[in-house]
Scaffold this motif. Sequence first.
Motif, PDB file in Angstrom:
ATOM      1  N   SER A 162       0.130  -0.235 -12.052  1.00 57.71           N
ATOM      2  CA  SER A 162      -1.553  -1.164 -12.350  1.00 57.71           C
ATOM      3  C   SER A 162      -0.051  -2.027 -11.403  1.00 57.71           C
ATOM      4  O   SER A 162       0.583  -2.678 -11.962  1.00 57.71           O
ATOM      5  CB  SER A 162      -2.341  -1.063 -12.866  1.00 57.71           C
ATOM      6  OG  SER A 162      -1.550  -2.155 -14.014  1.00 57.71           O
TER       7      SER A 162
ATOM      8  N   SER B 234      -1.445  -6.726   2.046  1.00 56.58           N
ATOM      9  CA  SER B 234      -0.342  -5.079   1.570  1.00 56.58           C
ATOM     10  C   SER B 234       0.712  -5.717   2.241  1.00 56.58           C
ATOM     11  O   SER B 234       1.459  -4.813   2.214  1.00 56.58           O
ATOM     12  CB  SER B 234      -1.187  -4.919   3.077  1.00 56.58           C
ATOM     13  OG  SER B 234      -1.217  -5.709   4.686  1.00 56.58           O
TER      14      SER B 234
ATOM     15  N   GLU C  97      -5.315  -3.503  -7.721  1.00 55.14           N
ATOM     16  CA  GLU C  97      -6.502  -4.452  -8.060  1.00 55.14           C
ATOM     17  C   GLU C  97      -7.030  -4.644  -6.668  1.00 55.14           C
ATOM     18  O   GLU C  97      -6.155  -4.348  -5.700  1.00 55.14           O
ATOM     19  CB  GLU C  97      -6.031  -5.779  -8.471  1.00 55.14           C
ATOM     20  CG  GLU C  97      -7.037  -6.532  -8.894  1.00 55.14           C
ATOM     21  CD  GLU C  97      -6.723  -8.052  -9.538  1.00 55.14           C
ATOM     22  OE1 GLU C  97      -5.640  -7.622 -10.919  1.00 55.14           O
ATOM     23  OE2 GLU C  97      -6.772  -9.219  -9.258  1.00 55.14           O
ATOM     24  N   GLU C  98      -7.887  -4.739  -6.516  1.00 50.46           N
ATOM     25  CA  GLU C  98      -8.967  -4.573  -4.469  1.00 50.46           C
ATOM     26  C   GLU C  98      -8.410  -6.542  -4.740  1.00 50.46           C
ATOM     27  O   GLU C  98      -7.864  -7.008  -5.418  1.00 50.46           O
ATOM     28  CB  GLU C  98     -10.489  -5.067  -5.065  1.00 50.46           C
ATOM     29  CG  GLU C  98     -10.447  -3.570  -5.364  1.00 50.46           C
ATOM     30  CD  GLU C  98     -12.326  -3.700  -4.867  1.00 50.46           C
ATOM     31  OE1 GLU C  98     -12.868  -4.173  -4.470  1.00 50.46           O
ATOM     32  OE2 GLU C  98     -13.192  -3.001  -5.800  1.00 50.46           O
ATOM     33  N   SER C  99      -8.051  -6.386  -3.201  1.00 52.47           N
ATOM     34  CA  SER C  99      -8.332  -7.328  -2.093  1.00 52.47           C
ATOM     35  C   SER C  99      -6.744  -8.162  -2.527  1.00 52.47           C
ATOM     36  O   SER C  99      -6.223  -9.550  -2.376  1.00 52.47           O
ATOM     37  CB  SER C  99      -8.755  -8.557  -2.674  1.00 52.47           C
ATOM     38  OG  SER C  99      -8.693  -9.463  -4.243  1.00 52.47           O
TER      39      SER C  99
ATOM     40  N   THR D 258       1.368  -1.074  -0.246  1.00 56.14           N
ATOM     41  CA  THR D 258      -0.186   0.040   0.105  1.00 56.14           C
ATOM     42  C   THR D 258       0.305   1.293   0.386  1.00 56.14           C
ATOM     43  O   THR D 258       0.636   1.997  -0.943  1.00 56.14           O
ATOM     44  CB  THR D 258      -1.011  -0.169   1.373  1.00 56.14           C
ATOM     45  OG1 THR D 258      -0.275  -0.379   2.344  1.00 56.14           O
ATOM     46  CG2 THR D 258      -2.197  -0.915   0.924  1.00 56.14           C
TER      47      THR D 258
END
Length: 284
Positions: free
Chosen positions: A177, A145, A140-142, A114
């Motif tokens: 990304s 971390s 992208e989600e999930s 993150t």
Amino acid sequence: EEQNVFAELKAKELEEAKEELETNAERLELSSRYKSEFLANMSHELRTPLNSMLILSQMLADNPKGTLTPEEQEYALIINNAGNDLLLLINDILDLSKVESGKLEIEAEPVNLTELPVALEAIFTPIATQKGIEFRIVMEESLPSIFYSDGQRLQQILKNLLSNAFKFTEQGAVTFSVGYSSGTKEGEGQDGMSYLVFSVSDTGIGIPEDKQLQVFEAFQQVDGATSRKYGGTGLGLSISREFAKLLGGTLTLESREGEGSTFAMYLPHTAHGEEAGERLLPAA
Ligand code: ADP
């Protein structure tokens, strides 16, 4: 009888040829190692005097006593800029020769996914604003971390790719990304291995198809040495590809001339961070 002698002779000849090949291969390997070690030592020795030149030319350029004419101040700045370019080149050569001689140590550690975009945003948003280009970040989600890698090398690769993207783009957007993938571009992953994909896309000048392999080689630039329009050393991509390999991954390129380029790095990722980290240790 005669045939037997002939066969024996042939076998002996083959054996000798094989030995010669092996000696040649050993010699080549040795000389390649000497070259890398020489470059590594040279680069190191060059940095010390260069640092004094950088510091002193900067002091001159600052003109603390106000005794320099604007022209003299300008000269000091030019010396300082040229010195900085030289330092970048030396650092690149040092990195590359370290990789080639197997001296580069990879340190597997928890990398905070993150924080990564925050760090990159801080560096590249000013450049984007200055060039009037959009800088997009898509996570992208999930995503985990934390994942295990060498954070410093990872950042170095991404900075290389992003600097190129901004350098070779005049309008549109640069997109960074991070996402998941079940395989690399070359094929499905083994043993259900999944990959984190870090990609950098731009809407810039693109790379002609016949140059797409070359750009990963040291000192190769699409616009040849005589017609250089863009700065740079031509080492960034070869270093990035070597680093990606050291991190256990691959670096791929897709590009269309005049439309843009996408560089994607696939790094293996398992649910067990420690395992992924172990894979990073340099091969014995
Ligand atoms: P440098 O950028 O210092 O020249 P690199 O090894 O990073 O060296 O890149 C080699 C060459 O590949 C560049 O000179 C350029 O011709 C081409 N290149 C790299 N990235 C891009 C990009 N995003 N768009 C267009 N061309 C690129």
